[in-house]
Design an enzyme around this catalytic site. Structure first.
Site, PDB file in Angstrom:
ATOM      1  N   TYR A   1      40.386  33.481  41.177  1.00 15.88           N
ATOM      2  CA  TYR A   1      40.347  34.488  40.165  1.00 15.88           C
ATOM      3  C   TYR A   1      40.435  36.056  41.165  1.00 15.88           C
ATOM      4  O   TYR A   1      41.283  36.846  40.852  1.00 15.88           O
ATOM      5  CB  TYR A   1      39.337  34.547  39.305  1.00 15.88           C
ATOM      6  CG  TYR A   1      38.947  35.898  38.574  1.00 15.88           C
ATOM      7  CD1 TYR A   1      39.962  36.202  37.566  1.00 15.88           C
ATOM      8  CD2 TYR A   1      37.921  36.965  38.802  1.00 15.88           C
ATOM      9  CE1 TYR A   1      40.026  37.576  36.780  1.00 15.88           C
ATOM     10  CE2 TYR A   1      37.872  38.147  38.040  1.00 15.88           C
ATOM     11  CZ  TYR A   1      39.016  38.278  37.032  1.00 15.88           C
ATOM     12  OH  TYR A   1      38.883  39.690  36.595  1.00 15.88           O
TER      13      TYR A   1
ATOM     14  N   SER B   1      39.111  43.805  39.712  1.00 17.64           N
ATOM     15  CA  SER B   1      37.774  43.348  39.475  1.00 17.64           C
ATOM     16  C   SER B   1      36.857  43.467  40.744  1.00 17.64           C
ATOM     17  O   SER B   1      37.317  43.446  41.909  1.00 17.64           O
ATOM     18  CB  SER B   1      37.895  41.787  39.169  1.00 17.64           C
ATOM     19  OG  SER B   1      36.541  41.159  39.306  1.00 17.64           O
TER      20      SER B   1
END
Length: 327
Positions: free
Chosen positions: A151, A126
């Site tokens: 995250y 990501s």
């Protein structure tokens, strides 16, 4: 080839499965149908696939023994590991759950690859690993030592674990850093989908901050094309490699312009409710895709205006015969 796609019923995963099947491959999808968003949205993503070339295994990727048992006779050529708990803000509320799903889950699938002699592993990382990177656009060799959400930290951990397995077992690994993916079947918690649902229910659009934060929004078909190109590069190599590769749209859109764009695509006029900025959100993302162009001949081809129109058609049709999810 027979490709294992974890998270295969999810947003990006289901699009990857459909593309691989369309290209003539066999696909073994793994998904645990995490209740983070409704199961029926995931089921829609994998319905009507050719049953002779598509297999769904419903289990958690952390269940290493179960996954090994399910895959050991299937002659898997590569793993595309997309299964993960997603979302920056929810990860702040439940960091342990994100560590388990994203770090332990990646460790489990790397072990599966090693034990089954699968020599190709693509990891869905990501752009969040860059944090509030001051240099733009973001390049793969920029420092990523300061993640600002659990995250983001789990995704960077996955990249490091993947490098370890590459080093120990001569496994080809590509860590693909996705930049804000959108399109049909996008997760309901993401901004574009959430804004659309607020418009459909005549609610004000909640805008965090002053609207000047920006993202490199990337249409899902462009991401899928990058994944497929990465897969083909990995299988054509003469020697194993480890690469981190940005996959993005290589242009930025401010939040206030995104809101105008989705409203225009849906033929509506938005009412905006401004709220304070949220912890864990970065100020901007912007992909340097020169490496992807060089290694994969990757070239995103969907302008944000076109992608929003396709998404608007999908979201309007999807909620035409079902309740709009709570926003």
């Amino acid at each position: 080839m027979n490709i294992c796609v974890t998270g295969g019923a999810g947003f990006i995963g289901s699009h990857v499965c459909r593309r691989l099947l369309r290209d003539g491959h066999r696909v073994t999808a793994i998904d645990n149908f995490d209740p983070f968003y409704p199961r029926n949205m995931k089921v829609k993503g994998i319905e009507n696939l050719p049953c002779e070339r598509f297999t769904l295994i419903e289990t958690n990727v952390c269940n290493t023994g179960t996954v090994l048992q399910a895959l050991h006779t299937r002659d898997i050529h590569a793993i595309v590991h997309l299964a993960a708990k997603a979302g920056v803000r929810p990860s702040i509320e439940a960091p342990s759950a994100y560590e388990q799903a994203n770090v332990a889950g990646t460790q489990s699938m790397l072990e599966v690859a090693q034990r089954l002699d699968i020599d190709t592993f693509l990891f869905g990382s990501s752009s969040s690993v860059y944090g509030n990177n001051e240099k733009v656009p973001f390049a793969e060799d920029d420092p990523v030592r300061h993640p600002i959400s659990p995250y983001a930290a789990t995704k960077r951990s996955g990249e490091l674990l993947a490098h370890t397995f590459h080093h120990l077992y001569d496994m080809t690994v590509h860590c693909l850093r996705f930049f804000t993916v959108y399109g049909p079947r996008q997760r309901p918690d993401l901004a574009i989908h959430k804004f659309a649902r607020q418009l459909l229910t005549d609610q004000p659009i909640t805008m965090y901050g002053d609207g000047t934060s920006s993202r490199d929004y990337t249409y899902v078909d462009d991401i899928v094309d990058g994944v497929v190109r990465s897969l083909h590069r990995a299988k054509d190599l003469d020697a194993p490699e480890y690469e981190i590769i940005n996959l993005g749209g290589s242009e930025t859109t401010q939040l206030k312009d995104l809101i105008s764009g989705i409203a225009d695509a849906m033929g509506m006029t938005p009412e905006i409710k401004q709220l304070p900025e949220q912890p864990g959100d970065v100020e901007r993302t912007y992909a340097d895709i020169s490496k992807a162009r060089d290694l994969l001949s990757y070239e995103p081809g969907t302008p944000i205006e076109d992608g929003l129109c396709v998404f608007a058609d999908w979201v309007t049709d999807y909620y035409a015969d079902r309740p709009v999810l709570e926003v």
